[in-house]
Write a protein that holds these residues in place. Sequence first.
Motif, PDB file in Angstrom:
ATOM      1  N   ARG A  21       4.252   0.951  18.415  1.00 18.17           N
ATOM      2  CA  ARG A  21       3.938   1.295  17.159  1.00 18.17           C
ATOM      3  C   ARG A  21       4.229   0.956  16.118  1.00 18.17           C
ATOM      4  NH1 ARG A  21       3.751   7.305  16.507  1.00 18.17           N
ATOM      5  NH2 ARG A  21       4.624   7.095  19.346  1.00 18.17           N
ATOM      6  N   ARG A  22       5.850   0.593  15.389  1.00 17.55           N
ATOM      7  CA  ARG A  22       5.815  -0.807  14.405  1.00 17.55           C
ATOM      8  C   ARG A  22       4.731  -1.433  13.931  1.00 17.55           C
ATOM      9  NH1 ARG A  22      11.709  -2.732  13.837  1.00 17.55           N
ATOM     10  NH2 ARG A  22      11.860   0.201  13.470  1.00 17.55           N
ATOM     11  N   SER A  23       4.465  -2.463  14.934  1.00 16.88           N
ATOM     12  CA  SER A  23       3.363  -3.741  14.409  1.00 16.88           C
ATOM     13  C   SER A  23       1.465  -2.757  13.610  1.00 16.88           C
ATOM     14  CB  SER A  23       3.433  -4.412  15.696  1.00 16.88           C
ATOM     15  OG  SER A  23       4.426  -4.128  16.035  1.00 16.88           O
ATOM     16  N   ALA A  24       1.431  -1.887  14.730  1.00 15.91           N
ATOM     17  CA  ALA A  24       0.310  -1.365  14.536  1.00 15.91           C
ATOM     18  C   ALA A  24       0.525  -0.959  13.402  1.00 15.91           C
ATOM     19  CB  ALA A  24       0.066  -0.279  15.604  1.00 15.91           C
ATOM     20  N   PHE A  25       1.679  -0.071  12.673  1.00 17.93           N
ATOM     21  CA  PHE A  25       1.870   0.197  11.581  1.00 17.93           C
ATOM     22  C   PHE A  25       1.416  -0.195  10.345  1.00 17.93           C
ATOM     23  CE2 PHE A  25       3.368   2.308   7.857  1.00 17.93           C
ATOM     24  CZ  PHE A  25       3.017   3.524   7.397  1.00 17.93           C
ATOM     25  N   THR A  26       2.667  -1.411  10.601  1.00 22.78           N
ATOM     26  CA  THR A  26       2.351  -2.881   9.880  1.00 22.78           C
ATOM     27  C   THR A  26       0.757  -3.294   9.529  1.00 22.78           C
ATOM     28  OG1 THR A  26       4.542  -3.069  10.725  1.00 22.78           O
ATOM     29  CG2 THR A  26       3.238  -5.416   9.058  1.00 22.78           C
ATOM     30  N   ARG A  27       0.017  -3.495  10.550  1.00 21.62           N
ATOM     31  CA  ARG A  27      -1.065  -3.765  10.768  1.00 21.62           C
ATOM     32  C   ARG A  27      -2.239  -3.001  10.151  1.00 21.62           C
ATOM     33  NH1 ARG A  27      -4.850  -8.096  11.452  1.00 21.62           N
ATOM     34  NH2 ARG A  27      -6.980  -7.638  12.236  1.00 21.62           N
ATOM     35  N   ALA A  28      -1.448  -1.728   9.625  1.00 19.76           N
ATOM     36  CA  ALA A  28      -2.869  -1.178   8.969  1.00 19.76           C
ATOM     37  C   ALA A  28      -2.342  -0.556   7.652  1.00 19.76           C
ATOM     38  CB  ALA A  28      -1.942   0.524   9.495  1.00 19.76           C
ATOM     39  N   VAL A  29      -0.932  -1.385   6.927  1.00 22.40           N
ATOM     40  CA  VAL A  29      -1.111  -1.344   5.888  1.00 22.40           C
ATOM     41  C   VAL A  29      -1.481  -2.475   5.471  1.00 22.40           C
ATOM     42  CG1 VAL A  29       0.736  -1.989   4.100  1.00 22.40           C
ATOM     43  CG2 VAL A  29       1.376  -0.486   6.108  1.00 22.40           C
ATOM     44  N   ASP A  30      -1.522  -3.503   6.059  1.00 26.84           N
ATOM     45  CA  ASP A  30      -1.856  -5.186   6.323  1.00 26.84           C
ATOM     46  C   ASP A  30      -3.811  -4.543   5.340  1.00 26.84           C
ATOM     47  OD1 ASP A  30      -2.294  -8.751   5.283  1.00 26.84           O
ATOM     48  OD2 ASP A  30      -3.897  -7.684   7.659  1.00 26.84           O
ATOM     49  N   ARG A  31      -4.036  -4.498   6.769  1.00 21.87           N
ATOM     50  CA  ARG A  31      -6.184  -4.175   6.638  1.00 21.87           C
ATOM     51  C   ARG A  31      -6.264  -3.148   5.234  1.00 21.87           C
ATOM     52  NH1 ARG A  31      -8.004  -7.205   8.048  1.00 21.87           N
ATOM     53  NH2 ARG A  31      -6.078  -8.188   7.575  1.00 21.87           N
ATOM     54  N   LEU A  32      -4.998  -2.013   4.727  1.00 28.74           N
ATOM     55  CA  LEU A  32      -5.208  -1.007   3.871  1.00 28.74           C
ATOM     56  C   LEU A  32      -5.277  -1.792   1.953  1.00 28.74           C
ATOM     57  CD1 LEU A  32      -3.608   2.301   4.092  1.00 28.74           C
ATOM     58  CD2 LEU A  32      -6.144   1.713   4.578  1.00 28.74           C
ATOM     59  N   ARG A  33      -4.552  -2.997   2.471  1.00 28.86           N
ATOM     60  CA  ARG A  33      -4.371  -3.474   1.635  1.00 28.86           C
ATOM     61  C   ARG A  33      -5.980  -4.857   1.757  1.00 28.86           C
ATOM     62  NH1 ARG A  33      -0.483  -5.904   3.116  1.00 28.86           N
ATOM     63  NH2 ARG A  33       1.354  -4.920   1.666  1.00 28.86           N
ATOM     64  N   ALA A  34      -6.032  -4.756   2.260  1.00 25.91           N
ATOM     65  CA  ALA A  34      -7.280  -5.886   2.919  1.00 25.91           C
ATOM     66  C   ALA A  34      -8.889  -5.143   1.288  1.00 25.91           C
ATOM     67  CB  ALA A  34      -7.642  -6.197   4.363  1.00 25.91           C
ATOM     68  N   VAL A  35      -8.233  -3.861   1.380  1.00 26.56           N
ATOM     69  CA  VAL A  35      -9.275  -3.083   1.431  1.00 26.56           C
ATOM     70  C   VAL A  35      -9.491  -2.949   0.332  1.00 26.56           C
ATOM     71  CG1 VAL A  35     -10.857  -3.112   3.150  1.00 26.56           C
ATOM     72  CG2 VAL A  35      -9.122  -1.027   2.805  1.00 26.56           C
ATOM     73  N   ARG A  36      -8.646  -3.812  -0.522  1.00 27.51           N
ATOM     74  CA  ARG A  36      -7.769  -2.602  -2.037  1.00 27.51           C
ATOM     75  C   ARG A  36      -7.211  -1.909  -2.267  1.00 27.51           C
ATOM     76  NH1 ARG A  36     -12.646  -6.145  -1.691  1.00 27.51           N
ATOM     77  NH2 ARG A  36     -12.658  -7.928  -2.751  1.00 27.51           N
ATOM     78  N   ILE A  37      -6.691  -1.359  -1.162  1.00 27.57           N
ATOM     79  CA  ILE A  37      -5.521   0.044  -2.022  1.00 27.57           C
ATOM     80  C   ILE A  37      -4.773  -0.306  -2.661  1.00 27.57           C
ATOM     81  CG2 ILE A  37      -4.564   1.858  -1.098  1.00 27.57           C
ATOM     82  CD1 ILE A  37      -7.743   1.981  -0.565  1.00 27.57           C
ATOM     83  N   ARG A  38      -4.291  -0.156  -4.001  1.00 27.21           N
ATOM     84  CA  ARG A  38      -3.014  -0.620  -4.423  1.00 27.21           C
ATOM     85  C   ARG A  38      -2.166   0.184  -3.506  1.00 27.21           C
ATOM     86  NH1 ARG A  38      -2.865  -1.347 -10.398  1.00 27.21           N
ATOM     87  NH2 ARG A  38      -4.593  -2.532  -9.584  1.00 27.21           N
ATOM     88  N   GLU A  39      -0.894  -0.153  -3.402  1.00 21.90           N
ATOM     89  CA  GLU A  39       0.674   0.115  -2.706  1.00 21.90           C
ATOM     90  C   GLU A  39       0.325   1.254  -1.685  1.00 21.90           C
ATOM     91  OE1 GLU A  39       2.300   2.788  -5.183  1.00 21.90           O
ATOM     92  OE2 GLU A  39       1.835   1.906  -7.286  1.00 21.90           O
ATOM     93  N   PRO A  40       0.198  -0.274  -1.052  1.00 22.17           N
ATOM     94  CA  PRO A  40      -1.123   0.008   0.524  1.00 22.17           C
ATOM     95  C   PRO A  40       0.487   1.106   1.753  1.00 22.17           C
ATOM     96  CG  PRO A  40      -0.647  -1.757   0.199  1.00 22.17           C
ATOM     97  CD  PRO A  40      -0.518  -1.258  -1.277  1.00 22.17           C
ATOM     98  N   GLU A  41       1.502   0.294   0.992  1.00 22.19           N
ATOM     99  CA  GLU A  41       2.585   0.997   2.130  1.00 22.19           C
ATOM    100  C   GLU A  41       3.019   2.986   1.659  1.00 22.19           C
ATOM    101  OE1 GLU A  41       3.075  -1.661   0.053  1.00 22.19           O
ATOM    102  OE2 GLU A  41       3.443  -2.837   1.567  1.00 22.19           O
ATOM    103  N   ARG A  42       2.147   3.221   0.523  1.00 18.98           N
ATOM    104  CA  ARG A  42       2.414   4.233   0.652  1.00 18.98           C
ATOM    105  C   ARG A  42       1.671   5.193   1.330  1.00 18.98           C
ATOM    106  NH1 ARG A  42       1.919   6.651  -6.318  1.00 18.98           N
ATOM    107  NH2 ARG A  42       2.627   8.340  -5.235  1.00 18.98           N
ATOM    108  N   GLY A  43       0.346   3.923   0.201  1.00 16.07           N
ATOM    109  CA  GLY A  43      -0.647   5.248   0.545  1.00 16.07           C
ATOM    110  C   GLY A  43      -1.076   5.427   2.277  1.00 16.07           C
ATOM    111  N   ALA A  44      -0.507   4.441   2.902  1.00 17.59           N
ATOM    112  CA  ALA A  44      -0.687   4.599   4.659  1.00 17.59           C
ATOM    113  C   ALA A  44      -0.219   5.991   5.034  1.00 17.59           C
ATOM    114  CB  ALA A  44       0.206   3.487   5.010  1.00 17.59           C
TER     115      ALA A  44
END
Length: 636
Positions: free
Chosen positions: A427-450
């Motif tokens: 669960r934690r690793s998947a969420f970390t990758r999700a944050v990274d993918r949001l950053r990859a598509v230019r969502i600023r503050e991806p941790e918050r966006g996730a």
Amino acid sequence: MGRWSRVVRTPVGIVGVGLLTLVLLLAVLAPILWGDKADAVDTNNLLAGPSATHWLGTDNLGRDLFYRVLVATRLSLTLTLLAAALGTVVGLLLGTAPLLLGRRAGRSVATLVNLLVAFPGLLLVLFFAVIFGVGARGAVLAVGLAVAPGFARLCQTLVAGVAEREYVAAARIAGVGGFRVLLWHVLPNVAEPLIVNATITAGGILLSFAGLSFLGLGVQSPSYDWGKLMQDGLSGIYVHPLAALAPGIMVILAGLAFNLTGEAIAGAFGVPAATGLGRVVPLGDLHVETEQTPERELVHDDDGDPELLLDVRDLQITFPGPDGPIRPVRGLTFGIGAGEAVGVVGESGSGKSLTALAIAQLVEEPGRVDASHLAFCGTDLLEGSHDKLLGTSLAVVFQDPMTSFNPTMRIGTQLAEVGRYHQGLDRRSAFTRAVDRLRAVRIREPERGARQYPFEFSGGMRQRAMIGMGLMGSPRLIIADEPTTALDVTVQSQVLALLQEVRREEGAALLFISHDVSVVADVCDRVLVMYAGRIVEDLPTADLRTGARHPYTRALVAAVPDMTTDLEAPLATIPGHSVDPAEVPVGCAYADRCPLASALCREQDPALAAGPGGSRVACWHATERVEVLTAEGASA
């Protein structure tokens, strides 16, 4: 503040929860505090009226009615909650059967539910009461099963509406099992009306139990509930009315408590209020961050073209119709090479989106997909299920980002599902990758966006997040089904630029579906023009404006205004209407709208023939187009 704490922030919630709490406290404490007094027999005060000693009087054995009404709360509520739980569980099982069992078995269950709903509820209660016998247990079974069909019908309707949403399709592509799709993606989105219905039904169940006991079919002596007390007090209602009215008043108050509490709880299952919108990083400010993957070899079978990533031959999609089968897609043949961008254009109803759904294996019964060859990455998609392949190597970006995400789940959680099911991440690793993918598509503050909900994102941000979901794996093909629908031109440009950069960074191919010829011309290397379920022209986008040979392609291009369009002249349009898939005419389907149509066009459907520069066209008059269309002018 949590969802449940918000229940008591409204007047309805305060009154409802207050009443329900009081009733529940009585159910717990009354038998402990006043059980002995309620059962105490006083032969000197038989059928006594209200007094300071006995506030509601006594019954025919001299027992205090006030204490008996209070003590009866426990049994009345216990039976009500048991029946409500039984009806809810059975209703959920029946209501979700079409989603879990498939269309064929689900249709049989739906027919059974429709038959049961047709009977009045009271008749069902009496019918089941006769079957299960007189007494409290028989009453619970009778009332619970009697309310189940109505709950199942509501559940079926709500589930059917949500099951067609894009985020459910996305979860299936991600490989999520049917039960988890139901539990995480469907039920949370229909919970509000189901909870309201369940709580309101609980009030009705309470009344049903009171009615059964009043008729002598429910609780039997020496036990008693409010209905049994009403029955006992009926004989002296004109002399001693409170004996029958007091338990009736308790039924009303308890039913009101359930109803008001249900209305208040419904709001608690809505998505929390926005805490602020995330921000989008400008295109020039950030490079796409992608994981470096080793060079991948193209896998192919013996019958397929080794250069093709997607190989489609003679694709047909059929649905049953009242007058015979309907084929909205008729014999499509095309291929997409590694890294290639192919656009599909055409009017609504031409079969563009259905083609994409067939490739993604999302065409469900009664629809049927047939092809002489349908392979992705060398794997035959017509043989068995390939959720694992489609969930990692194939990404789908749907046209409406608002309905492409589950509104009750956070963005990061939805992206993380792909990592958990296809990459074996915790669960934690998947969420970390999700944050990274949001950053990859230019969502600023991806941790918050996730950690935000879809409604907290703008339309462009949701579309970016959808692309990020596709990047959770290592996609070799991205299917973008009108990804810029309902977006303004600035955001549309940003999304298209992002898709282009993702293609370059990931080395992925793109199947871009749109009704906008100009957008396809800017994004794609090659364009497929569809009309009435067929490809009528296949040509490089560089030739789209000047080298198109099919009259329909020329008409689509002419219908798009540009900087040279005469502002004083009417906009160019295509005369007539698109063909109904159920009534495709003999010959060329475009003949009735085509200025070049001849008798041959109305008799024989032209095949898709090869042309210069690797193009293909299906038109009997492809070589005549320049002279005739020049004479006709922009109307062509």
